[in-house]
Design an enzyme around this catalytic site. Structure first.
Site, short mmCIF file in Angstrom:
data_model
loop_
_atom_site.label_atom_id
_atom_site.label_comp_id
_atom_site.label_asym_id
_atom_site.label_seq_id
_atom_site.Cartn_x
_atom_site.Cartn_y
_atom_site.Cartn_z
N LYS A 123 28.53 53.98 66.57
CA LYS A 123 29.97 53.78 66.35
C LYS A 123 30.75 55.08 66.55
O LYS A 123 30.42 56.09 65.95
CB LYS A 123 30.21 53.25 64.93
CG LYS A 123 31.67 52.88 64.67
CD LYS A 123 31.94 52.59 63.21
CE LYS A 123 32.32 53.81 62.42
NZ LYS A 123 33.58 54.46 62.80
N LEU B 217 30.40 51.97 57.70
CA LEU B 217 30.46 53.35 58.14
C LEU B 217 31.94 53.64 58.28
O LEU B 217 32.65 52.91 58.98
CB LEU B 217 29.72 53.51 59.48
CG LEU B 217 29.36 54.91 59.95
CD1 LEU B 217 28.51 55.67 58.94
CD2 LEU B 217 28.62 54.86 61.29
N ASP B 218 32.43 54.69 57.59
CA ASP B 218 33.87 54.97 57.56
C ASP B 218 34.46 55.09 58.95
O ASP B 218 33.77 55.48 59.89
CB ASP B 218 34.14 56.29 56.82
CG ASP B 218 33.80 56.19 55.34
OD1 ASP B 218 33.83 55.07 54.82
OD2 ASP B 218 33.51 57.23 54.74
N ILE B 219 35.76 54.85 59.03
CA ILE B 219 36.48 54.91 60.31
C ILE B 219 36.35 56.28 60.97
O ILE B 219 36.29 56.40 62.19
CB ILE B 219 37.96 54.51 60.09
CG1 ILE B 219 38.65 54.31 61.43
CG2 ILE B 219 38.70 55.53 59.23
CD1 ILE B 219 39.94 53.54 61.33
N SER C 81 33.78 58.35 60.62
CA SER C 81 32.37 58.72 60.75
C SER C 81 31.80 58.09 62.01
O SER C 81 32.31 57.07 62.49
CB SER C 81 31.57 58.25 59.53
OG SER C 81 32.10 58.80 58.35
#
Length: 248
Positions: free
Chosen positions: A71, A120-122, A124
């Site tokens: 990502k 998973l954070d934006i 990261s």
């Protein structure tokens, strides 16, 4: 006296399926208890009773895909929010990693009910798992999961000098968040400005908040491993299928 429990819950406990799958199979008449078909939703069983499923159920389950994606920043893990796109929008033929050697052929129906098993954070990057398989989702994000997740975290120390050893020990064990102690973690220096974090839990923005507590500012965060499955050389913004020989 042992209490009877819902058949779908018992099937989930035994690892036969997710609860939602179990309900689908029960409705289709694919589940037997002590050899007899049970097709009524909400049916209950005793723990000693033998549960079997028809071959059609196993065949349907084997068609369910699990996708690994690297990502990039700016994509959210799940539903679209605040104008940001969800990671699932990257799963299209042109973004499939050329070195993916899985036999699986891409088909748009695979995008149906393909859900992130964890977040998973934006801001990261790294390994995100999307799956149609309820068993894998439960393994990765169920309440009793103990699967390790490993991150590489680039940091800047915001106080004079360098991070004291006592604070590195605190990152490993001893910090509290939201009124609860954090589980022990494995945190160690990789080089002068990069830490490796290995966690068995995933509270919201946990690593960034842990770092903040000891005066570290996170400038980059990348998830490189979930259980035994590694990100490896998968390029950012590309995806591949989980291979049959890989297990978390």
């Amino acid at each position: 006296m042992t209490e009877p429990i819902r058949l779908s819950k018992r099937m989930s406990e035994l690892g036969l399926s997710s609860r939602r799958e179990a309900d689908e199979w029960i409705a289709k008449g694919w589940v037997r208890v002590d050899g007899k078909v049970v097709s009524e939703l909400g049916s209950k069983v005793l723990p000693h009773q033998k549960i079997t499923v028809e071959r059609q159920a196993a065949a349907e389950q084997s068609k369910r895909v699990t996708v690994l994606i690297n990502k990039p920043v700016g994509f959210v893990s799940g539903q679209a929010e605040d104008g940001y796109k969800p990671a699932v929008t990257l799963i299209k033929p042109e973004n499939r990693w050329l070195e993916d050697d899985a036999d699986e052929q891409f088909h748009p129906t695979q995008l149906r009910s393909l859900v992130p098993a964890g977040r998973l954070d934006i801001d990261s990057v790294g390994l995100l798992v999307l799956t149609q398989d309820g068993r894998i989702a439960k393994q990765l994000i169920g309440e009793n999961t103990d699967i390790e997740k490993e991150y590489l975290v680039r940091v800047q120390y915001t106080r004079p000098g360098k991070l004291p050893d006592a604070d590195l020990k605190k990152l490993n064990h001893g910090l509290w968040m939201d009124g609860k102690p954090l589980l022990p973690a494995k945190v160690r220096w990789q080089n002068d400005d990069q830490l490796s974090f290995t966690l068995k839990e995933g509270r919201k923005r946990q690593i960034r908040r842990m770092c903040d507590m000891v005066g570290l500012k996170v400038v980059g965060l990348k998830r490189v491993r979930i259980g035994r499955v590694k990100l490896g050389d998968l390029p950012q913004g590309q995806w591949r299928y989980l291979r049959p020989d890989e297990q978390f």
